[in-house]
Design an enzyme around this catalytic site. Structure first.
Site, mmCIF file in Angstrom:
data_model
loop_
_atom_site.group_PDB
_atom_site.id
_atom_site.type_symbol
_atom_site.label_atom_id
_atom_site.label_comp_id
_atom_site.label_asym_id
_atom_site.label_seq_id
_atom_site.Cartn_x
_atom_site.Cartn_y
_atom_site.Cartn_z
ATOM 1 N N HIS A 136 75.103 80.024 40.963
ATOM 2 C CA HIS A 136 74.903 80.636 42.517
ATOM 3 C C HIS A 136 73.611 79.992 43.022
ATOM 4 C CE1 HIS A 136 73.551 84.329 45.119
ATOM 5 N NE2 HIS A 136 74.964 84.450 44.633
ATOM 6 N N ASP A 213 71.117 83.610 34.713
ATOM 7 C CA ASP A 213 70.946 84.689 35.633
ATOM 8 C C ASP A 213 72.053 85.422 35.317
ATOM 9 O OD1 ASP A 213 72.078 85.750 37.845
ATOM 10 O OD2 ASP A 213 72.577 83.706 39.412
ATOM 11 N N GLN A 216 76.077 88.817 36.678
ATOM 12 C CA GLN A 216 77.027 89.167 36.356
ATOM 13 C C GLN A 216 77.782 89.029 35.362
ATOM 14 O OE1 GLN A 216 79.806 89.290 39.077
ATOM 15 N NE2 GLN A 216 78.334 88.128 41.158
ATOM 16 N N LYS A 239 75.411 95.655 41.553
ATOM 17 C CA LYS A 239 76.568 94.830 41.308
ATOM 18 C C LYS A 239 76.669 95.917 40.008
ATOM 19 C CE LYS A 239 75.612 90.428 43.014
ATOM 20 N NZ LYS A 239 76.151 90.054 43.956
ATOM 21 N N CYS A 378 78.359 81.481 48.335
ATOM 22 C CA CYS A 378 76.581 81.351 47.694
ATOM 23 C C CYS A 378 76.865 80.027 46.929
ATOM 24 C CB CYS A 378 75.967 82.159 47.594
ATOM 25 S SG CYS A 378 75.299 83.384 48.920
HETATM 26 N N1 PMP Z 1 73.234 85.425 41.024
HETATM 27 C C1 PMP Z 1 74.778 85.877 40.797
HETATM 28 C C2 PMP Z 1 75.731 84.948 40.171
HETATM 29 C C3 PMP Z 1 75.579 86.475 42.219
HETATM 30 O O1 PMP Z 1 76.158 86.419 41.855
HETATM 31 C C4 PMP Z 1 74.205 86.772 43.293
HETATM 32 C C5 PMP Z 1 74.788 87.629 44.158
HETATM 33 N N2 PMP Z 1 76.178 87.508 44.609
HETATM 34 C C6 PMP Z 1 73.150 86.827 43.059
HETATM 35 C C7 PMP Z 1 72.429 85.946 41.477
HETATM 36 C C8 PMP Z 1 72.695 87.384 43.601
HETATM 37 O O2 PMP Z 1 71.879 88.476 43.692
HETATM 38 P P1 PMP Z 1 70.909 89.347 44.931
HETATM 39 O O3 PMP Z 1 71.847 89.084 46.382
HETATM 40 O O4 PMP Z 1 71.070 90.521 44.648
HETATM 41 O O5 PMP Z 1 69.932 89.068 44.216
#
Ligand code: PMP
Length: 422
Positions: A136, A213, A216, A239, A378
């Site tokens: 991401h 990270d 998920q 999430k 993203c």
């Molecule tokens: N890493 C992953 C794998 C994500 O799915 C996301 C959110 N789409 C993020 C980081 C970023 O999270 P946040 O927007 O809540 O900071």
């Protein structure tokens, strides 16, 4: 979960009861972007504001004591949910902020802040930071920026045709020059689970820091950060059935203790003179200013709620959902990006419909009350890897039912005919 139990779970989520697009029942398949919230989380925030609202850690009166207790209780709930100690959890505004915190702490150490204790965080030309092509942007761009600030070089693992990390050349990518290995536990595009143990072992062999990270994974799988052995981990409340605006950075205690602060100001200091300041130990050292207390309390309740349900059961339920979602491959012209079996993956399924633009697929589904996500999620490099600008993505959570997956299949089956593609 049986259907009775799932119905009881769903009844706890008020939003799932609403209708969309002219009175159609909502089919919510966008939980990887953000999850819906159970009543207990909504009520916890209201209760905090109605009954306990006060500045934390300045406990000169009863309300302040109660607010602090709720805030620190939430930290404990989150810590035990992810297999960490309480003082290893730093509140942040989310995973993005948590990863940025690590990268800026490393910059500050490189600039000499934190003294000798922080020497192991220093980076410079010749040092390497390893990420993956599946990241991401939140776990890629901050590392690019850190390289630009320090002169370090970014390297990465590629992705195989079936959407798994390609670790065939692990010892060529993670070498004596590697100082940090940052990688996603679960891809928000393919749903694939990374082989954490293998990557951590390779990083340890060369003394590199590991940053996971866990955005998920924490909402969908049992996660024990101590057992995984990573040095840092980042995840977001929104999430995992919690509020927006809050998340956490996990850091191994001795690393947080050695790390210089990033955001400075009130609530993170011991002694301040006109020329110098000494800092509190972690986690407070990294929590300058007034914190997102009500949201943190909500995150604690979400962690508790999921923990009470049992993450093994949540994972089993979602494995079944993954299988149901993957049945879209039975529809002619539908192609899934990533693993098409349920081994080592979660219920996040990205796909394309041959001959139909993903935004048009989304439009047809949205018209029928089905909420999915469309775009690059993203993760532009991963999409580029598959020669795609965009995919459609369906994703599940604990409240998703097989009926939701069936509605998706039924709607998708009509998409190519709708656009006259055969
Ligand atoms: N890493 C992953 C794998 C994500 O799915 C996301 C959110 N789409 C993020 C980081 C970023 O999270 P946040 O927007 O809540 O900071």
């Amino acid at each position: 979960m049986g259907s009775r139990e799932l119905a009881a779970v769903r009844a706890d989520f008020p939003l799932l009861g609403r209708t969309v697009r002219g009175g159609q029942p909502l089919v919510y398949l966008d939980s990887a972007a953000t999850s819906q919230k159970p009543n207990v989380v909504l009520e916890a925030e209201v209760d905090f504001y109605e009954q306990r609202n006060a500045a934390v850690h300045r406990g000169a009166h009863q309300l302040a004591e109660e607010a602090t207790e709720a805030f620190e209780g939430a930290r404990s709930a989150v810590a035990s949910f992810v297999g960490a100690d309480d003082d290893e959890i730093v509140w942040t505004s989310g995973a993005t902020a948590a990863i940025n915190l690590v990268t800026y702490a490393l910059s500050n150490a490189t600039a000499g802040r934190g003294g000798e204790a922080a020497a192991r965080f220093r980076l410079g030309p010749g040092d390497e930071i390893v990420v993956t092509e599946a990241e991401h942007h939140a776990n890629l761009v901050p590392w690019q920026e850190l390289c630009a600030r320090t002169g370090a070089t970014l390297r990465w693992f590629g992705v195989t045709d079936d959407g798994r990390l390609d670790l065939s050349d692990v010892d060529a990518v993670i070498t004596d020059r590697t100082k940090v290995v940052a990688f996603g536990h679960v891809s928000n595009v393919t749903g694939a689970v990374a082989p954490v143990a293998e990557i951590v072992e390779a990083a340890r062999r060369v003394g590199a820091l590991t940053v996971l990270d866990a955005c998920q994974s924490v909402p969908h799988l049992p996660v024990d950060l101590h057992a995984l052995g990573v040095d840092f981990a980042a995840f977001s409340a929104h999430k995992m059935l919690g509020p927006t605006g809050v998340g956490a950075l996990y850091g191994r205690r001795e690393l947080l203790e050695a790390m210089p602060p990033v955001t400075t100001g009130g609530s993170m200091v011991e002694v301040v003179t006109m020329t110098e300041t000494t800092y509190m130990p972690p986690p407070q050292r990294f929590e300058a200013g007034t914190q997102m207390v009500a949201q943190a309390v909500g995150m604690g309740v979400a962690a508790q709620w999921l923990g009470d349900l049992g993450m093994d059961r949540v994972a089993a339920h979602e494995r079944r959902l993954a299988a149901e979602l993957l049945r879209i491959t039975e529809i002619p012209g539908v192609r899934v990006i990533g693993p098409t079996d349920t081994t080592d993956r979660v219920a996040v399924v990205s796909f394309v419909v041959d001959g139909v633009h993903s935004h048009d697929v989304n439009q047809v589904l949205d018209d029928q009350g089905i909420a999915i996500r469309v775009g690059h999620h993203c993760a532009q490099p991963l999409h580029r890897r598959f020669g795609l600008a965009a995919t459609a993505r369906a994703s599940a959570s604990v409240y998703t039912g097989v009926e939701d997956a069936a509605a998706l299949r039924e709607a998708l089956a009509g998409v190519r005919t709708f656009f006259g593609v055969e």
